[in-house]
Scaffold this motif. Structure first.
Motif, PDB file in Angstrom:
ATOM      1  N   GLU A 282      -2.444  -2.957 -24.154  1.00  0.00           N
ATOM      2  CA  GLU A 282      -3.029  -3.206 -22.839  1.00  0.00           C
ATOM      3  C   GLU A 282      -3.389  -4.679 -22.662  1.00  0.00           C
ATOM      4  O   GLU A 282      -3.221  -5.250 -21.577  1.00  0.00           O
TER       5      GLU A 282
ATOM      6  N   ASN B  73       0.027   5.068 -10.954  1.00  0.00           N
ATOM      7  CA  ASN B  73      -1.391   5.413 -11.050  1.00  0.00           C
ATOM      8  C   ASN B  73      -2.177   4.399 -11.878  1.00  0.00           C
ATOM      9  O   ASN B  73      -3.409   4.430 -11.930  1.00  0.00           O
TER      10      ASN B  73
ATOM     11  N   THR C  25      -2.437   3.887 -15.090  1.00  0.00           N
ATOM     12  CA  THR C  25      -3.026   4.282 -16.376  1.00  0.00           C
ATOM     13  C   THR C  25      -1.957   4.329 -17.462  1.00  0.00           C
ATOM     14  O   THR C  25      -0.770   4.570 -17.188  1.00  0.00           O
ATOM     15  N   SER C  26      -2.378   4.114 -18.690  1.00  0.00           N
ATOM     16  CA  SER C  26      -1.448   4.114 -19.817  1.00  0.00           C
ATOM     17  C   SER C  26      -1.021   5.537 -20.173  1.00  0.00           C
ATOM     18  O   SER C  26      -1.767   6.502 -19.989  1.00  0.00           O
TER      19      SER C  26
END
Length: 404
Positions: free
Chosen positions: A153, A87, A89-90
């Motif tokens: 990130e 997906n 996302t973190s």
């Protein structure tokens, strides 16, 4: 395998990352220093004891660099990072044993480990494909500040760039190795051909020399003149064989010298004397002092003048004009004629090796003349252009760089 997984594995392969055919047939690669530095920096940024760069395929997870642990390989089914990583996302989990997504994972429930704190940052390419994750873990519960998450990130983006750069470096190294291999093979071939051509030429020149000695003692001085022309042309041919074959390797040896255009053309005209006389051709040349490799330029002009003679119009004596001028880049040479010309659609094509037009009344040939000329121009840092000579015949313009 789903279409999405097929595409993702293709992206992994395009990045130079190994993708197994089945099972655990892959070995964990040695990390590069850059990836190792990035994973160590990630451990510092998040303040956790263990960090890893994971690549996830359809069947497994393997680690290209780790800090605080030895890299390992596991099935995708057992991987914590494979849970929801697509997906993009973190994920940050304070206690994995209390999270239903991870509580039964073997690296959490004690079968293989007892991870509590867990963070996972996806490795996303510019095209949006997820290659794997940058993850951090610990046996104790923990947290990440927003600043630490942002730092991981940023590092994940740097890792993706590093993977792509390393792939390009491997491609470049492979291309260089292939070029070196090709260069070696071509040099060996050129050496063998040079030997095969040099021997008969040397033999011809030897007999010419003996004939000259005998002719000097006889009444027919015209024979001696003819033999002198043959000897001069034969010697230049021998020089060309050795130098042009040396050039037939990647990065051929170019030796620039100060040249006179009229002097070179005079040599070429002498070499082509029989063809010029038979065709009734006229060759006019303006002078120019310029810098270039003398052997290469002689080969170029000989090919161009020979073409102007060979591809003349039936019943029309070839009229060939060679001019030159200085330019800001170096020099420009032009060879124009009143022959058949080359159609605009064919002008690019005839510069490729072994391409011939097969027009009516065209003489036989190898299709290498113009290709050789174009290569010589390129080796001199320039280019070769073909155009029409005022609507009739051909104009070949050779741009030469003064930096060769």
């Amino acid at each position: 395998m789903s279409v999405d997984e097929l595409v993702r594995d293709a992206v992994l392969a395009a990045t130079g990352l190994p993708v197994p055919g089945s099972g655990l047939e892959i070995t964990v690669p040695m990390p590069s220093q850059r990836l190792q530095n990035l994973v160590e920096l990630a451990r510092t940024v998040c303040g956790q004891p263990v960090t890893a760069i994971n690549i996830i395929t359809e069947e497994l997870q393997y680690q290209v660099a780790t800090a605080g642990m030895e890299p390992y390989l596991c099935t995708r089914e057992d991987s914590m990072c494979a849970v929801g990583f697509l997906n993009g996302t973190s994920t940050v989990v304070e206690d994995a044993s209390a999270d239903p997504r991870y509580s039964s994972n073997p690296y959490v429930d004690g079968r293989r480990g007892a991870i509590r704190f867990y963070a996972s940052i996806p490795l996303v390419t510019d095209e949006g494909f997820v290659l794997g994750t940058l993850c951090a873990g610990a046996r104790e519960t923990g947290k990440l500040s927003e600043r630490q998450r942002q730092g991981l990130e940023i590092l994940a983006a740097e890792i993706v760039e590093a993977l792509e750069l390393e792939h390009r470096a491997r491609q470049l190294a492979g291309a260089l190795a292939e070029a070196q291999r090709s260069n070696t093979l071509l040099a060996d071939f050129a050496g063998r051909i040079s030997h095969d051509l040099r021997n008969p030429l040397t033999s011809i020149l030897g007999y010419v020399e003996l004939s000259q000695m005998e002719a000097a003692d006889g009444p027919n001085s015209q024979i001696a003149t003819y033999l002198n022309v043959v000897a001069s042309s034969g010697q230049r041919m021998l020089d060309m064989v050795e130098n042009v074959l040396a050039y037939a390797t990647i990065g051929g040896d170019i030796r620039p010298a100060e040249l006179s255009l009229t002097a070179i053309v005079a040599d070429v005209v002498q070499d082509l004397a029989a063809s010029i006389e038979t065709s009734g051709a006229s060759v006019d040349c303006g002078d120019l002092a310029f810098s270039a490799d003398p052997v290469q330029i002689r080969v170029l002009l000989q090919n161009l003048i020979h073409n102007s003679i060979a591809y003349g119009r039936p019943g029309v004596p070839p009229v060939i004009q060679i001019t030159g001028q200085r330019t800001a880049e170096g020099a420009t040479l032009r060879v124009t004629d009143n022959g058949k010309g080359i159609s605009e659609t064919d002008r690019e094509r005839v510069l490729h090796p072994l391409v011939r037009l097969h027009r009516e009344d065209d003489p036989p040939g190898t299709g290498l003349g113009l290709a050789t000329c174009a290569r010589i121009a390129a080796a001199a840092g320039g280019r070769l252009d073909i155009s029409s000579n005022s609507g009739a015949g051909t104009m070949v313009t050779v741009h030469l760089s003064g930096n060769t």
